[in-house]
Write a protein that holds these residues in place. Structure first.
Motif, mmCIF file in Angstrom:
data_model
loop_
_atom_site.group_PDB
_atom_site.id
_atom_site.type_symbol
_atom_site.label_atom_id
_atom_site.label_comp_id
_atom_site.label_asym_id
_atom_site.label_seq_id
_atom_site.Cartn_x
_atom_site.Cartn_y
_atom_site.Cartn_z
ATOM 1 N N PHE A 77 1.617 -0.708 -0.193
ATOM 2 C CA PHE A 77 -0.448 0.193 -0.567
ATOM 3 C C PHE A 77 0.667 1.190 0.077
ATOM 4 O O PHE A 77 0.331 1.985 -0.468
ATOM 5 C CB PHE A 77 -0.775 -0.110 1.246
ATOM 6 N N GLY A 78 2.033 1.368 0.712
ATOM 7 C CA GLY A 78 3.008 2.609 0.859
ATOM 8 C C GLY A 78 3.004 2.720 -0.780
ATOM 9 O O GLY A 78 3.610 3.825 -0.944
ATOM 10 N N GLY A 79 3.604 2.278 -1.333
ATOM 11 C CA GLY A 79 4.843 2.012 -2.395
ATOM 12 C C GLY A 79 3.439 2.929 -4.164
ATOM 13 O O GLY A 79 3.149 3.383 -4.785
ATOM 14 N N LEU A 80 1.820 1.676 -3.588
ATOM 15 C CA LEU A 80 1.085 2.710 -4.133
ATOM 16 C C LEU A 80 0.977 3.925 -4.184
ATOM 17 O O LEU A 80 0.527 4.261 -4.674
ATOM 18 C CB LEU A 80 -0.232 1.547 -4.228
ATOM 19 N N ALA A 81 0.753 3.976 -2.658
ATOM 20 C CA ALA A 81 0.427 5.325 -2.868
ATOM 21 C C ALA A 81 1.092 7.379 -3.744
ATOM 22 O O ALA A 81 1.396 7.831 -3.500
ATOM 23 C CB ALA A 81 0.158 5.685 -0.703
ATOM 24 N N VAL A 82 2.588 5.984 -3.420
ATOM 25 C CA VAL A 82 3.881 7.122 -3.715
ATOM 26 C C VAL A 82 3.530 6.906 -5.068
ATOM 27 O O VAL A 82 3.570 8.323 -5.711
ATOM 28 C CB VAL A 82 5.558 6.036 -3.722
ATOM 29 N N GLY A 83 2.884 6.145 -6.140
ATOM 30 C CA GLY A 83 2.893 5.936 -7.422
ATOM 31 C C GLY A 83 1.782 7.293 -7.510
ATOM 32 O O GLY A 83 1.642 7.694 -8.602
ATOM 33 N N PHE A 84 0.922 7.448 -7.443
ATOM 34 C CA PHE A 84 -0.039 7.584 -6.919
ATOM 35 C C PHE A 84 0.017 9.091 -7.467
ATOM 36 O O PHE A 84 0.173 10.399 -7.856
ATOM 37 C CB PHE A 84 -1.409 7.604 -5.772
ATOM 38 N N TYR A 85 1.217 9.398 -5.834
ATOM 39 C CA TYR A 85 1.517 10.258 -4.906
ATOM 40 C C TYR A 85 2.282 11.697 -6.616
ATOM 41 O O TYR A 85 1.412 12.713 -6.701
ATOM 42 C CB TYR A 85 2.113 10.710 -4.760
ATOM 43 N N LEU A 86 3.372 10.649 -7.215
ATOM 44 C CA LEU A 86 3.773 11.078 -8.206
ATOM 45 C C LEU A 86 2.887 11.179 -9.471
ATOM 46 O O LEU A 86 3.713 11.247 -10.613
ATOM 47 C CB LEU A 86 5.035 10.336 -8.302
ATOM 48 N N GLY A 87 2.150 10.320 -9.340
ATOM 49 C CA GLY A 87 1.321 10.200 -11.077
ATOM 50 C C GLY A 87 2.136 9.324 -11.915
ATOM 51 O O GLY A 87 1.931 9.239 -13.289
#
Length: 269
Positions: free
Chosen positions: A48-58
């Protein structure tokens, strides 16, 4: 039924689901033998942490989810090997930190949208051709590796200390399995989501072991039942408008519970 099979996204869901069922069923045997059920839970939540970073950076959430999962899996394995901190404690800390980090990043993300729920709860009907190609390639490589070194891997699973004294590089196979399980967990997120991904890697072998004891029979039955559960779950979820991932896991869990109860009745009888 025939009309449903003619729908492209249903075809993709079935094909992707079957491939993933085979992959997770095989890995389920090693998770079961090594008692890695909690490790798998930790990896799936850490994603989930990695998914969140991906969403944040687009950028592709899957890429960052994979990186987080692999890093967490290897770190858990390292801590477990060294034994400086109890394995359960290290897993609990790591996935809690990752989940908390993910929530904060998502809250700050300007790209936040409801697509995140696809990764949290899963929706196999969203699987595309690219997902199938990636999943197929990884499955072929992973199962090829396991097949090539199957005897050594099984030796390590049953008795790692004896395997080490026999000259087998146990650390290599230990971390290789964790790496494969970590990536497979991320790929399974598309099917059943972060929350339920671990169940699809725990239930197959646990379910099969209620009926068989030999690992080959457990493996074959795990694959067969997983394919059935995935296909049945997809059709049931489609007809009754239910979440596909949750439906598959619930169907598997009910079947597992029924077998356990019948086994107890049979043994008592």
């Amino acid at each position: 039924m025939t009309e449903l099979l003619g729908i492209p996204f249903v075809q993709n869901a079935l094909l992707g689901g079957i491939i993933l069922a085979v992959l997770l069923s095989v890995l389920s045997l090693f998770v079961y033998l090594k008692n890695w059920s909690f490790i798998n839970v930790g990896i799936s939540h850490a994603t989930f942490g990695g998914l969140a970073v991906g969403f944040y950076l687009g950028i592709s959430p899957t890429v960052f989810g994979t990186l987080f999962a692999v890093a967490t899996g290897l770190l858990i394995g390292y801590i477990s090997k060294k034994g400086d901190i109890h394995e359960d404690i290290s897993i609990g800390i790591l996935f809690s930190v990752s989940m908390a980090f993910g929530v904060i990043v998502i809250t700050l993300s300007p790209n936040y949208n409801t697509d995140l729920f696809t990764f949290l709860f899963g929706n196999i009907l969203t699987i595309g051709k690219e997902d199938i190609y990636i999943l197929t390639g990884f499955t072929v490589l992973s199962l090829g590796f396991i097949k090539l070194f199957s005897h050594r891997i099984m030796y390590c699973c049953y008795n790692e200390e004896v395997a080490y004294t026999s000259g087998i590089n146990t650390s290599f196979y230990y971390y290789s399995l964790i790496l494969i399980i970590s990536v497979a967990t991320v790929l399974s997120v598309k099917l059943v989501g972060v929350i339920l991904a671990s169940a699809m890697m725990i239930l197959p072998a646990a379910f099969s072991n209620q009926i068989f004891w030999h690992y080959r029979k457990i493996l074959i039955f795990s694959v067969a039942t997983s394919i059935f559960m995935v296909v049945a779950g997809i059709f049931i979820s489609f007809y009754y408008d239910l979440p596909s991932g949750a439906t598959i896991v619930l169907l598997y869990s009910i079947s597992f519970g029924a077998v356990v109860m019948l086994k107890k009745l049979f043994v008592k009888g």
